[in-house]
Enzyme design. Structure first.
Site, PDB file in Angstrom:
ATOM      1  N   HIS A 164      30.637  28.617  51.729  1.00  0.00           N
ATOM      2  CA  HIS A 164      31.576  29.069  50.706  1.00  0.00           C
ATOM      3  C   HIS A 164      30.852  30.082  49.837  1.00  0.00           C
ATOM      4  O   HIS A 164      29.971  29.738  49.042  1.00  0.00           O
ATOM      5  CB  HIS A 164      32.056  27.881  49.867  1.00  0.00           C
TER       6      HIS A 164
ATOM      7  N   GLU B 156      40.496  37.884  38.424  1.00  0.00           N
ATOM      8  CA  GLU B 156      39.829  36.840  37.646  1.00  0.00           C
ATOM      9  C   GLU B 156      38.425  37.271  37.228  1.00  0.00           C
ATOM     10  O   GLU B 156      37.617  37.661  38.070  1.00  0.00           O
ATOM     11  CB  GLU B 156      39.759  35.549  38.470  1.00  0.00           C
TER      12      GLU B 156
ATOM     13  N   LYS C  16      43.012  33.147  47.249  1.00  0.00           N
ATOM     14  CA  LYS C  16      42.067  33.837  46.375  1.00  0.00           C
ATOM     15  C   LYS C  16      40.871  34.297  47.189  1.00  0.00           C
ATOM     16  O   LYS C  16      40.357  33.563  48.031  1.00  0.00           O
ATOM     17  CB  LYS C  16      41.611  32.924  45.236  1.00  0.00           C
TER      18      LYS C  16
ATOM     19  N   ASP D 130      38.647  36.845  42.646  1.00  0.00           N
ATOM     20  CA  ASP D 130      37.751  36.312  41.630  1.00  0.00           C
ATOM     21  C   ASP D 130      36.425  37.050  41.758  1.00  0.00           C
ATOM     22  O   ASP D 130      35.735  36.935  42.772  1.00  0.00           O
ATOM     23  CB  ASP D 130      37.553  34.817  41.829  1.00  0.00           C
TER      24      ASP D 130
ATOM     25  N   LYS E 261      36.952  35.583  46.987  1.00  0.00           N
ATOM     26  CA  LYS E 261      35.740  35.675  46.186  1.00  0.00           C
ATOM     27  C   LYS E 261      35.043  36.983  46.523  1.00  0.00           C
ATOM     28  O   LYS E 261      34.639  37.205  47.670  1.00  0.00           O
ATOM     29  CB  LYS E 261      34.814  34.501  46.496  1.00  0.00           C
TER      30      LYS E 261
ATOM     31  N   ASP F 231      38.038  33.307  32.850  1.00  0.00           N
ATOM     32  CA  ASP F 231      37.560  32.033  33.391  1.00  0.00           C
ATOM     33  C   ASP F 231      36.247  31.646  32.711  1.00  0.00           C
ATOM     34  O   ASP F 231      36.230  30.863  31.773  1.00  0.00           O
ATOM     35  CB  ASP F 231      37.387  32.116  34.903  1.00  0.00           C
TER      36      ASP F 231
ATOM     37  N   GLU G  94      44.246  25.647  41.497  1.00  0.00           N
ATOM     38  CA  GLU G  94      43.377  25.823  42.664  1.00  0.00           C
ATOM     39  C   GLU G  94      42.623  24.521  42.950  1.00  0.00           C
ATOM     40  O   GLU G  94      41.436  24.524  43.269  1.00  0.00           O
ATOM     41  CB  GLU G  94      42.408  26.991  42.458  1.00  0.00           C
TER      42      GLU G  94
ATOM     43  N   LYS H  78      39.905  24.462  32.841  1.00  0.00           N
ATOM     44  CA  LYS H  78      39.083  23.537  33.628  1.00  0.00           C
ATOM     45  C   LYS H  78      38.651  22.389  32.718  1.00  0.00           C
ATOM     46  O   LYS H  78      38.122  22.624  31.629  1.00  0.00           O
ATOM     47  CB  LYS H  78      37.855  24.251  34.199  1.00  0.00           C
TER      48      LYS H  78
END
Length: 384
Positions: A21, A223, A166, A197, A168, A248, A326, A272
């Site tokens: 990831h 983001e 999304k 993001d 990255k 964020d 998410e 969050k």
């Protein structure tokens, strides 16, 4: 006499991910959770979780540091306190230690889970009740390979699991990142939303160039394009472009929310619970944004099931949640430490109906995946 906090245990758990990831600052091959087990004098146990992304490359707290803080400072401060008075317990912790929001979030979750179990109600009931039984959930395409990401998105669309994706970005040049994202958006067309993001990776000039191209490509949301400290840059970008800009990393709690609203720094807030120090802190942050007309989005630290459902119980009580969530963390790991994993169906996460978080720890899985395990020699069967 009300039950008191009898003991607190913080456990490091390492879970393998289904694939690498990629983030702007790190590539994850596994996820480390800090699992909290809070036992009360009446025999009720509450569970919580603190999880970070990419260790200290993302933020100020690491899994090892969270456990140390809980073991050394926070757990002793909770011993003997009224287990039913969550606000008083958290006020005590805020006097003992500044910051350390992730650690405090795990403990608040455990206290809330225990109290909701004691009352026989879902955790969301303690927060005033859920206004929605399910939550829309996006998926992050983070392999870094364009065709692989397209194939993954097509499979998830066909299975009605996700219809928002999304990307990255921030590891490659701006133009290479934009080309990657644009190709995926062209392939998916109007069948899915596509957001990006940047994880603070761009300076303001690069962000202006990149966002202009992403906006032209039909990307739906940008983001945190610039470093969290540079609120002025975020405000100028938000004013310059039509595509919504989301804060964020720049948003940790209600105090940040006030400053971001005052500076017109963002169109969307990523909420969050870990960054806010717990569910109640997240609700305070959401209230600031909602009152100012800022759209809300339920974010994740890629928690396992415990942390994910704690966030879900909070997010489902919000009157407005325009950008969904998410909360896909449990889908990113190959296995988990609970007896029943969350249900994802028809593009939504479905909350369990049981008391508290609605979860039960799988003791065999926990024993196998905990970092200090010395007793287990074979891996238990994976959960369905």
């Amino acid at each position: 006499m009300n039950p008191t906090v009898h003991s607190v245990e913080a456990i490091l758990v390492d879970l393998p991910t289904i694939r690498a990831h990629q983030l702007a600052m790190a590539t994850m091959q596994q996820q480390t959770l800090v699992i909290v087990r809070l036992r009360c004098s009446d025999g009720v146990e509450g569970i919580g979780e603190a999880t970070t992304i990419g260790g200290l490359s993302y933020g100020d707290e690491s899994p090892e540091g969270i456990k140390l803080t809980i073991d050394t400072y926070l757990a002793p401060a909770l011993a003997g306190l009224d287990a039913t008075n969550v606000h008083a317990a958290m006020a005590r912790l805020n006097k003992i230690a500044r910051g350390n929001r992730f650690a405090k979030c795990a403990l608040e979750t455990a206290l809330l889970d225990a109290q909701a179990k004691r009352l026989g109600v879902p955790l969301s009931t303690l927060l005033g009740g859920a206004v929605r039984p399910t939550l829309p959930v996006l998926w992050t395409l983070a392999s870094g390979d364009t065709q692989r990401d397209i194939d993954e998105a097509e499979t998830l669309l066909a299975g009605c699991r996700h219809n928002t994706f999304k990307l990255k970005i921030g590891r490659r040049s701006v133009r290479d990142d934009v080309a990657h994202v644009s190709a995926i958006k062209r392939a998916l067309g109007e069948r899915a939303r596509v957001t990006v993001d940047v994880n603070q990776a761009w300076n303001e000039a690069d962000a202006a160039t990149g966002i202009a191209m992403l906006e032209a490509a039909g990307i739906d949301l940008i983001e945190q394009p610039t470093p969290r400290e540079q609120r002025g840059a975020l405000a100028r970008l938000a004013a310059r472009f039509v595509v919504p800009i989301m804060a964020d990393e720049a948003l940790t709690g209600p105090e940040d929310a006030v400053e971001l609203v005052r500076g017109a720094c963002a169109d969307v807030f990523a909420l969050k619970i870990a960054k806010s120090g717990g569910i109640h802190g997240m609700l305070r942050t959401a209230a600031v944004g909602d009152a100012a007309g800022i759209a809300l989005y339920g974010g994740t630290m890629l928690e396992g099931t415990i942390g994910t459902l704690a966030a879900a119980h909070g997010f489902c009580t919000l009157p407005q949640l325009a950008w969904g969530t998410e909360l896909f963390g449990p889908l990113l790991v190959k296995d988990d430490i609970v007896t029943e994993r969350p249900v994802y169906r028809d593009f939504d996460l479905h909350l369990p109906a049981g008391p508290g978080l609605g979860l039960v720890i799988d003791e065999d899985k926990l024993a196998f995946y905990r970092r200090d395990s010395v007793r287990v020699t074979s891996r238990p069967a994976a959960a369905a």
